[in-house]
Design a protein around this motif. Sequence first.
Motif, PDB file in Angstrom:
ATOM      1  N   THR A   1      21.140  59.368  50.788  1.00  0.00           N
ATOM      2  CA  THR A   1      20.874  58.398  51.846  1.00  0.00           C
ATOM      3  C   THR A   1      21.796  57.228  51.601  1.00  0.00           C
ATOM      4  OG1 THR A   1      18.557  59.005  52.009  1.00  0.00           O
ATOM      5  CG2 THR A   1      19.166  56.858  52.853  1.00  0.00           C
ATOM      6  N   CYS A   2      22.523  56.843  52.641  1.00  0.00           N
ATOM      7  CA  CYS A   2      23.475  55.769  52.451  1.00  0.00           C
ATOM      8  C   CYS A   2      23.415  54.833  53.647  1.00  0.00           C
ATOM      9  CB  CYS A   2      24.860  56.375  52.301  1.00  0.00           C
ATOM     10  SG  CYS A   2      26.120  55.147  52.423  1.00  0.00           S
ATOM     11  N   TYR A   3      23.033  53.591  53.370  1.00  0.00           N
ATOM     12  CA  TYR A   3      22.996  52.565  54.412  1.00  0.00           C
ATOM     13  C   TYR A   3      24.267  51.732  54.347  1.00  0.00           C
ATOM     14  CZ  TYR A   3      18.008  53.499  55.093  1.00  0.00           C
ATOM     15  OH  TYR A   3      16.804  54.092  55.378  1.00  0.00           O
ATOM     16  N   SER A   4      24.787  51.356  55.512  1.00  0.00           N
ATOM     17  CA  SER A   4      25.916  50.422  55.581  1.00  0.00           C
ATOM     18  C   SER A   4      25.561  49.320  56.552  1.00  0.00           C
ATOM     19  CB  SER A   4      27.175  51.113  56.110  1.00  0.00           C
ATOM     20  OG  SER A   4      27.499  52.242  55.356  1.00  0.00           O
ATOM     21  N   PHE A   5      25.940  48.099  56.185  1.00  0.00           N
ATOM     22  CA  PHE A   5      25.731  46.970  57.096  1.00  0.00           C
ATOM     23  C   PHE A   5      26.917  46.843  58.047  1.00  0.00           C
ATOM     24  CE2 PHE A   5      22.583  46.052  53.960  1.00  0.00           C
ATOM     25  CZ  PHE A   5      21.590  45.398  54.675  1.00  0.00           C
ATOM     26  N   VAL A   6      26.633  46.487  59.292  1.00  0.00           N
ATOM     27  CA  VAL A   6      27.718  46.218  60.237  1.00  0.00           C
ATOM     28  C   VAL A   6      27.857  44.713  60.486  1.00  0.00           C
ATOM     29  CG1 VAL A   6      27.580  48.474  61.341  1.00  0.00           C
ATOM     30  CG2 VAL A   6      26.227  46.575  62.258  1.00  0.00           C
ATOM     31  N   ASP A   7      26.904  43.938  59.943  1.00  0.00           N
ATOM     32  CA  ASP A   7      26.972  42.472  59.924  1.00  0.00           C
ATOM     33  C   ASP A   7      26.013  42.026  58.827  1.00  0.00           C
ATOM     34  OD1 ASP A   7      24.395  42.634  61.066  1.00  0.00           O
ATOM     35  OD2 ASP A   7      25.199  42.521  63.092  1.00  0.00           O
ATOM     36  N   ASP A   8      25.441  40.839  58.933  1.00  0.00           N
ATOM     37  CA  ASP A   8      24.572  40.386  57.838  1.00  0.00           C
ATOM     38  C   ASP A   8      23.195  41.021  57.842  1.00  0.00           C
ATOM     39  OD1 ASP A   8      24.111  39.023  60.239  1.00  0.00           O
ATOM     40  OD2 ASP A   8      23.167  37.341  59.197  1.00  0.00           O
ATOM     41  N   ARG A   9      22.790  41.671  58.946  1.00  0.00           N
ATOM     42  CA  ARG A   9      21.417  42.186  58.975  1.00  0.00           C
ATOM     43  C   ARG A   9      21.225  43.547  59.615  1.00  0.00           C
ATOM     44  NH1 ARG A   9      19.752  39.840  64.196  1.00  0.00           N
ATOM     45  NH2 ARG A   9      17.617  40.440  63.800  1.00  0.00           N
ATOM     46  N   ASN A  10      22.150  44.008  60.394  1.00  0.00           N
ATOM     47  CA  ASN A  10      21.991  45.312  61.040  1.00  0.00           C
ATOM     48  C   ASN A  10      22.717  46.403  60.255  1.00  0.00           C
ATOM     49  OD1 ASN A  10      20.574  44.643  63.688  1.00  0.00           O
ATOM     50  ND2 ASN A  10      22.277  43.183  63.713  1.00  0.00           N
ATOM     51  N   ALA A  11      22.016  47.523  60.098  1.00  0.00           N
ATOM     52  CA  ALA A  11      22.582  48.593  59.269  1.00  0.00           C
ATOM     53  C   ALA A  11      22.521  49.948  59.982  1.00  0.00           C
ATOM     54  CB  ALA A  11      21.849  48.671  57.936  1.00  0.00           C
ATOM     55  N   ILE A  12      23.330  50.860  59.461  1.00  0.00           N
ATOM     56  CA  ILE A  12      23.369  52.251  59.927  1.00  0.00           C
ATOM     57  C   ILE A  12      23.243  53.149  58.695  1.00  0.00           C
ATOM     58  CG2 ILE A  12      24.736  51.824  62.008  1.00  0.00           C
ATOM     59  CD1 ILE A  12      27.255  52.414  60.458  1.00  0.00           C
ATOM     60  N   HIS A  13      22.828  54.394  58.901  1.00  0.00           N
ATOM     61  CA  HIS A  13      22.699  55.287  57.748  1.00  0.00           C
ATOM     62  C   HIS A  13      23.358  56.635  58.011  1.00  0.00           C
ATOM     63  CE1 HIS A  13      19.218  57.330  59.821  1.00  0.00           C
ATOM     64  NE2 HIS A  13      19.775  58.374  59.229  1.00  0.00           N
ATOM     65  N   VAL A  14      23.632  57.315  56.902  1.00  0.00           N
ATOM     66  CA  VAL A  14      23.927  58.742  56.933  1.00  0.00           C
ATOM     67  C   VAL A  14      23.057  59.369  55.851  1.00  0.00           C
ATOM     68  CG1 VAL A  14      25.925  58.551  55.367  1.00  0.00           C
ATOM     69  CG2 VAL A  14      25.728  60.530  56.875  1.00  0.00           C
ATOM     70  N   ALA A  15      22.497  60.539  56.142  1.00  0.00           N
ATOM     71  CA  ALA A  15      21.626  61.208  55.169  1.00  0.00           C
ATOM     72  C   ALA A  15      21.968  62.690  55.120  1.00  0.00           C
ATOM     73  CB  ALA A  15      20.156  61.019  55.550  1.00  0.00           C
ATOM     74  N   SER A  16      21.725  63.303  53.977  1.00  0.00           N
ATOM     75  CA  SER A  16      21.907  64.748  53.855  1.00  0.00           C
ATOM     76  C   SER A  16      21.006  65.293  52.754  1.00  0.00           C
ATOM     77  CB  SER A  16      23.373  65.102  53.554  1.00  0.00           C
ATOM     78  OG  SER A  16      23.830  64.376  52.426  1.00  0.00           O
ATOM     79  N   VAL A  17      20.695  66.583  52.851  1.00  0.00           N
ATOM     80  CA  VAL A  17      19.914  67.265  51.825  1.00  0.00           C
ATOM     81  C   VAL A  17      20.739  68.464  51.362  1.00  0.00           C
ATOM     82  CG1 VAL A  17      17.739  68.407  51.261  1.00  0.00           C
ATOM     83  CG2 VAL A  17      17.763  66.555  52.945  1.00  0.00           C
ATOM     84  N   HIS A  18      20.779  68.673  50.056  1.00  0.00           N
ATOM     85  CA  HIS A  18      21.631  69.715  49.473  1.00  0.00           C
ATOM     86  C   HIS A  18      20.783  70.654  48.620  1.00  0.00           C
ATOM     87  CE1 HIS A  18      25.231  67.121  50.417  1.00  0.00           C
ATOM     88  NE2 HIS A  18      24.262  66.221  50.409  1.00  0.00           N
TER      89      HIS A  18
END
Lengths: 112, 421
Positions: free
Chosen positions: B361-378
């Motif tokens: 699970t990886c969150y990234s911020f696009v500014d100081d408070r809003n974020a997006i994620h990518v997730a995967s299961v292996h």
Amino acid sequence: MKKESKVKLSPILASLCLLGVGLSISGAAAAADANLARNLAATCANCHGTDGHSAGGMDSLAGEARDRLMQKLLAFKSGSRPATIMHQIARGYSDDQLALIAGYLSARPAHE
Amino acid sequence: MLNRRTFMKGLAGAAALGGLAACAGNTPRARPHVVVIGGGYGGATAAKYLRMWSQGAVDVTLIERNPAFVSCPMSNLVVGGYRELADISVSYAALQSKWGVRLITDEATAIDHARRTVSTTANGVLSYDRLVLSPGIDFMTAAVPGLEGNFERLPHAWKAGPQTVLLRQQLQDMPDGGVFAMHVPKSPYRCPPGPYERACVVASYLQRHKPRSKVLVLDANTEIQSKKALFTKAFQSYGKLIEYVPNSDLRSVDAASRSAELEFDRVRADVLNVIPPMRAGSIAVRAGLPLVNGRWVDIDWLTMEAKGVAGVHVLGDALQPAPGMPKSGHMANQHAKLAAAAVLNLLAGEPPSPAPVLTNTCYSFVDDRNAIHVASVHQYDADKRQPMPVEGAGGLSTAASDLEGQYAFAWAKNIWADMLS
């Protein structure tokens, strides 16, 4: 050197083997499965805390009723329960794996 | 069937045989000893879980050069001025006081995997029964002429700590109307979405404080390497503030003028943030572990041992990743649990689990408070002998949101606790 190290047991294990102080193993598969629930549940701990004890901001899962946990996980998996991410993660596990996770976490004390 | 009790009993038996063990020609030890090199997301997690899952029956020594853990994830918020370095730093104290890990603040300098020893700068030579090596990455600085010795003037800020603060300082000192240029190396590199998150967070700061400035993202890759659609949208939301230039092969840099020589262009910047090409931490290279493309350690995924090197379990960004597996802190934490479980099984004379599962699970911020994620299961694929991403699982955010920003902070809090508390 590499070849040598490959076959070299640690001294402790070598001693164990020599003296036959083996562990009671009924079979490789059973032995390998002994910690399966623990290992699967550990994949949740990054977000939900070690053994399901959340450090805050995420649901604590430790000690929650097994059926309720399982119901939630299956609802995430089917998409019937709205989520930002859990629907994507739940789909990565078989129902059997989810049941093991629910069983393990429900058996943890709710508080450390 | 092996359970915790029989494992403990087995280890107690091992303890009783400590004297005999000496006959085998190694340092006698009463209990199995695991040395962990590197206290990042991988190594710290391994140290804790080895102690926790063995209920203290295995001795664990963690060798880490830094006095406190500083997180790479969330460090772009420090660059943007939205967090302080202290907010992303965590003490190693609980690993010692709560979990009984022996912590050595020192540099591991060499591994002798035949003798099973680790050399350190100030603490001599340590013997191990099994080694967990979580060395992170080191930069291939020589690949970029002009970069060597110039990280003060051209900070990478790709290892969190003083470099993060330095890049923050240079951004603050930049005049309005200035250019913040960053170079992204060819994949694979640590934290695939990290450069794009940095571009967004820096742009967010500039938009508020120096709106005539520009973020120039010079990417050696043909396209954005992670969360492409989401980052494309985020870049667009900053208008002319962010310019994204793919296929930007960096030929050399000049520190004095802060300029970058590209294949077809020369860019002069006010802040030049070069993320250098990287490979497995140099101790892994010096130890002679098998490398793929001379860069990443090749491992057996059931035990995470370096191929052909028994007893050396390698974690984290240093690995040749399995398909679809990013070099992320979250993934290193999952590697660590897989390795810890395998190490304890092997110490008890058991085979490793045949079906490990890992998530990312990886969150990234696009500014100081809003974020997006990518997730995967292996899930481990026995035929392919490596974990494979589960089809139909994992995915991305539908859009950047404040809610996911809150989850990102909660993620950090929980994973830091999972490693260190």
